[in-house]
Scaffold this motif. Structure first.
Motif, PDB file in Angstrom:
ATOM      1  N   ARG B 289       0.819  -1.219   0.000  1.00 21.78           N
ATOM      2  CA  ARG B 289       0.000   0.000   0.000  1.00 21.78           C
ATOM      3  C   ARG B 289       0.853   1.269   0.000  1.00 21.78           C
ATOM      4  NH1 ARG B 289      -5.396  -1.075   3.547  1.00 21.78           N
ATOM      5  NH2 ARG B 289      -5.948  -3.076   2.598  1.00 21.78           N
ATOM      6  N   GLU B 290       1.961   1.186   0.696  1.00 19.37           N
ATOM      7  CA  GLU B 290       2.811   2.383   0.765  1.00 19.37           C
ATOM      8  C   GLU B 290       3.380   2.728  -0.611  1.00 19.37           C
ATOM      9  OE1 GLU B 290       6.655   3.578   3.348  1.00 19.37           O
ATOM     10  OE2 GLU B 290       5.261   2.195   4.314  1.00 19.37           O
ATOM     11  N   SER B 291       3.854   1.689  -1.278  1.00 16.42           N
ATOM     12  CA  SER B 291       4.432   1.891  -2.603  1.00 16.42           C
ATOM     13  C   SER B 291       3.353   2.342  -3.585  1.00 16.42           C
ATOM     14  CB  SER B 291       5.080   0.583  -3.048  1.00 16.42           C
ATOM     15  OG  SER B 291       5.191   0.536  -4.443  1.00 16.42           O
ATOM     16  N   GLU B 320      -3.148   3.472   3.374  1.00 15.85           N
ATOM     17  CA  GLU B 320      -2.714   2.775   4.582  1.00 15.85           C
ATOM     18  C   GLU B 320      -3.874   2.527   5.544  1.00 15.85           C
ATOM     19  OE1 GLU B 320      -1.103   5.191   3.193  1.00 15.85           O
ATOM     20  OE2 GLU B 320       1.039   4.732   3.069  1.00 15.85           O
TER      21      GLU B 320
END
Lengths: 452, 477
Positions: B289-291, B320
């Motif tokens: 999710r961060e990427s 996130e």
């Protein structure tokens, strides 16, 4: 042909003003008397050229005959100042004299464009004050301005005048600034400013002991306090900065400078919470377009003027500087930028800076400590006032509402400014002429110092 | 201190004087720097402020300049009557309503962006002198746009009056060739229409849907989901397979394929070209999710768009914090995600152009009344959305969409097209969807990028693709 000249005149004016500013800094590098006098001649020519093209534009565009007469009287005045004064006082500082004329000239042009009647009024005051000022150096030669023991007298009379304003002064937009007497309105803080510097110089010229600095601080604080209570915060700030720098220059102590700066910051924060109109000014500075309808109307109009003027300006009478409230006193610089261009505006800033550098150099060259401190004190309050008014007008700093010396409209302002410059000249002339052997020696010493 | 008292004016004090002088000199250099910076940066924007009375002054001195299409066709001009009355005329009426805009009753479109130039004059001195003598107004400068009349007309006609927008841009410059928004209005009659337009809040006729409209991206968002998957699995993405039974279920939430289609055993390429929701929900659930958030950030989500038109900012919920269900919805372009057609067009152009996105612009140059160029605007890069390799992969995937998938309506033509369709569901009623298409042509060396949205029309392949085809045809004919 005439139309072409009018259309082109804004570029010509920019050019002459820029050349003048350049010349005024280049003169510092010249040590040869002959080449110096050529430069002074060029400067004189540029002053008259600028005047010619400005007034030609004004007259051709408006057809108002008053401009012709105003122009003629102005030229006679400038001829007197620029040619006669050096004849009477050969050792006068020509550069400072020229700068004064250039600034006055630009001021008269833009005032004449905004309000011809007021420009003429301003001109009469300036001419009278200058004529009176012509006697200052002669008077100074004979007279030894009493100092040292008299500093208390200067301080007390300054505080007294300011207190009178506070008690019986006229209210102008929430601040007590002026006294009215027989229909003549006078703003005494302008004159007291000069007295204040003389007081500081007198007190500190021979004695910089801790005790003396203490007394001076107390007296200076009284000045500033009275001004703050009158809500004349712009003047209060100028007095304060003059005090801090003069103490530093007299004592050479960075500790005092640091303490002064610290004290200044603390008082600024206090002023922010004490005075609602300081908060308004800061708000208008931070978010001009949010409060465009009321608090920041002035400053946004000034920003529009700058944007509209752009580099070369709209040309005289083509812009809308009259839309800025209080344009002739507080926002004269924005009006100049709009109609004569930002380049001319930048050059005007440079000429003001040149005056300051010139005064500091004169201060360095003076042997008499009282004169030395007075000249440098005048220099500091002059340049700081320029900084406040121009910086405020272009939104570099929050607005304080003080005048631009020599350029803004205001009898008290022009009186104080010309008197200040003539006092500086008097001190300079006295030292260079009086006791010619000492002065002569010292001058060569100064020149030698600069060579390496 | 005692030393100072005895000899207060020693030479070393000159150092202090120089320090004070230098301090103020620095202060002033800063102030001059600020002034120059301020004027250089704000000169043109300040004149547009409605509190600035100088607009009226300039308008009284100069006749407002004309606006031209790229080929010199007049799109707007000021007609001066014999008695000196001025009227702003738009020869093409509604066709350029939003992009050219209007200049009475406020301003919009090019009329606003180029207002500074349209008010100021750079007419030759000789002419100004003559005009000054006779009391005639000076002609203000004219503006050439990047717009193409043929494309604009074709696009507008192809939309057949349905609400929505079409944008056509040049891939490797960012020039806007056409920008249509429906419903539109006749700018010639803006004064007369104004009260009605103000009252009518529902249709939003004045809104330029191409930049200000926010829609769920639907399957067009799979371009970004696919990009992220390829980015995370650069070696293995081709080995991806999924058995589609018409839906994907995870932890009580269920994602259906459009109109309940069952795609069966498919690989990554097929999942993309046939727009399989189930497969992409599956892919989405496994993404970092961060990427993914960083990828979306580079694609202008929750970010400003570098366009001169007023626009609405595309938004995606912070990944996130999403629940599993919301994450699945986001991966297939539903959920809380919204984007403008302009943003999608820029992403598509980046995919077509080796990952680099050019700033879309519509004002090409400013000329004075004699045609001398006063200012020429040049293409500028506004960012990299993806790497060159990723862009090459996406181009192939998007070509497959046209050759074998939902974009078949654009296959078998004299030129090759790559693109992605979308049927973005909105509102409560199941099945109501906006028809999307975004794509570029020719695939070998992309020239133009076309983005279409038709509000509530139905599926993208059925309704948006034909509109895109008309536009491509008009360009390549």
């Amino acid at each position: 042909m005439r139309e072409y000249l009018v259309e082109l005149s804004k570029y010509i004016i920019t050019f002459t003003v820029a050349l003048y500013a350049l010349e005024s800094f280049l003169i510092f590098r010249l040590h040869d008397k002959k080449r110096q006098s050529i430069s002074y001649g060029v400067q004189t020519g540029l002053i008259f050229l600028t005047q010619f093209f400005c007034f030609m534009t004004l007259y051709c565009k408006s057809g108002d005959k008053r401009y012709l007469f105003f122009y003629l009287f102005l030229q006679v005045f400038f001829l007197t100042v620029l040619c006669l004064t050096p004849l009477i006082y050969p050792s006068i500082n020509r550069l400072l004299l020229h700068n004064m004329c250039m600034l006055l000239g630009l001021g008269f042009v833009i005032l004449g464009r905004l309000s011809p009647d007021r420009a003429i009024r301003q001109f009469c005051i300036a001419a009278a004050v200058f004529l009176a000022g012509l006697f200052w150096p002669a008077l100074f030669r004979k007279l030894n301005l009493p100092h040292q023991t008299y500093y208390l007298f200067y301080a007390v009379s300054g505080i007294a005048v300011l207190s009178v304003v506070l008690l019986v002064g006229k209210l102008t937009r929430g601040s007590k600034l002026s006294l009215s007497f027989l229909h003549v309105t006078f703003q005494p803080s302008e004159a007291v400013k000069l007295l204040f510097i003389i007081f500081l110089a007198a007190a500190l010229c021979q004695d910089v002991s801790f005790k003396r600095v203490e007394i001076v601080t107390l007296l200076a604080a009284l000045h500033v306090a009275v001004l703050a209570i009158s809500k004349d915060l712009g003047s209060a700030l100028i007095f304060f900065v003059g005090f801090v720098f003069l103490v530093f220059l007299a004592t050479g102590s960075y500790l005092y400078l640091g303490l002064g700066t610290l004290g200044g910051c603390i008082s600024a924060v206090c002023a922010y919470f004490l005075f609602p109109h300081v908060r308004v000014r800061v708000l208008a500075f931070l978010k001009p377009f949010t409060y465009i309808d009321n608090q920041s109307y002035q400053i946004t109009q000034s920003m529009f003027a700058l944007g509209n003027g752009s580099w070369f300006g709209t040309g005289l009478l083509n812009g809308r500087p009259e839309d800025i409230p209080d344009v002739i006193t507080d926002f004269i610089f924005s009006a100049i930028c709009e109609e004569l261009g930002v380049i001319s505006g930048v050059c005007l800033i440079l000429i003001c800076l040149n005056c300051f550098v010139c005064m500091m150099r004169m201060g360095m060259g003076l042997k008499d400590s009282f004169g030395r401190l007075t000249v440098m004190g005048f220099g500091v309050i002059y340049i700081f006032q320029v900084f406040l008014t121009i910086g405020g007008g272009i939104k570099f700093i929050p607005l304080t509402g003080v005048t631009l010396p020599f350029v803004s409209y205001g009898g008290s302002s022009i009186l104080a400014s010309i008197t200040m410059f003539m006092l500086i000249q008097s001190i300079w002339i006295k030292e260079r002429e009086g006791g010619s052997t000492r002065g002569g020696k010292q001058k060569t010493a100064v020149q030698k110092k600069k060579k390496p | 201190m005692a030393e100072n008292k005895k000899q207060p004016y020693k030479k070393r004090k000159n150092r202090n004087i120089i320090a004070v002088t230098g301090f103020f000199a620095l202060l002033f250099v800063g102030m001059i720097g600020y002034l120059v910076w301020f004027v250089a940066l704000n000169e043109k924007t300040l004149i547009n402020n409605s509190y600035n009375s100088r607009q009226k002054l300039l308008a009284s001195q100069n006749v407002r300049g004309s606006i031209y299409a790229a080929d010199g066709t007049v799109l707007a001009y000021t007609d001066v009557g014999e008695d000196g009355t001025e009227a702003r005329v738009y020869p093409y009426g509604e066709t350029f309503a939003h992009v050219i805009g209007y200049s009475t009753y406020g301003r919009s479109g090019v009329e606003e962006q180029a207002n500074y130039y349209l008010l100021h004059t750079n007419a030759p001195l000789a002419l100004r002198v003559i005009n000054g003598r006779t009391g005639t107004k000076n002609p203000a400068d004219d503006v050439y746009t990047t717009l193409d009349v043929g494309l604009q007309e074709a696009a507008r006609k192809a939309m057949r009056g349905r609400s929505g927008a079409v944008i056509v841009t040049e891939v490797d410059t960012g020039r806007i060739l056409a920008m249509v928004s429906l419903p539109d209005y006749d700018p010639n009659r803006i004064e007369e229409l104004w009260p009605r337009l103000m009252e009518d809040e529902e249709s939003g006729t004045l809104v330029n849907r191409a930049t200000q409209g926010l829609y769920p991206p639907g399957s067009t968002f799979k371009i970004l989901t696919a990009l992220e998957y390829i980015r995370e699995n650069p070696e293995t993405w081709q080995e991806y397979t999924y058995d589609c039974g018409g839906a994907y279920e995870e932890g009580g939430s269920r994602i259906n394929c459009y109109h309940g289609s069952r795609h069966g055993e498919i690989d990554f390429e097929e999942a993309f070209s046939r727009s399989c929701n189930a497969a992409f929900a599956h892919i989405g659930s496994g993404l970092d999710r961060e990427s993914f958030a960083a990828t979306l950030d580079a694609a202008f989500f929750n970010n400003t768009l570098p366009v001169a038109f007023p626009y609405s900012q595309g938004s995606v919920a912070p990944l996130e914090t999403l629940s599993a269900d919301e994450m699945l919805q986001t991966a297939i372009g539903q959920g809380k995600t919204q984007m403008s057609p302009m943003q999608l067009n820029m992403i598509t152009a980046a995919a077509a152009n080796g990952g680099i996105c050019y700033t879309p612009y519509v004002v090409d140059r400013v000329v004075n009344c004699e045609g001398t160029v006063i200012r020429q605007f040049k293409p500028s890069v506004c960012g990299r959305v993806m790497s060159e390799e990723e862009s090459a992969i996406l181009r192939d995937l998007m070509q497959k969409v046209v050759e074998e998938g939902t974009g078949r309506g654009l296959s078998g033509l004299s030129y090759t097209v790559g693109g992605k369709t979308g049927s973005a569901e909105y509102g409560k009623v199941k099945g109501d969807s906006h028809a999307w298409f975004t794509g570029f042509a020719p695939v070998e060396d992309p020239e133009i990028c076309v983005t279409v949205i038709l509000e509530g029309a139905g599926s993208g392949s059925e309704y948006a693709v034909p509109v895109a085809r008309v536009v491509f045809d008009a360009y390549f004919e």
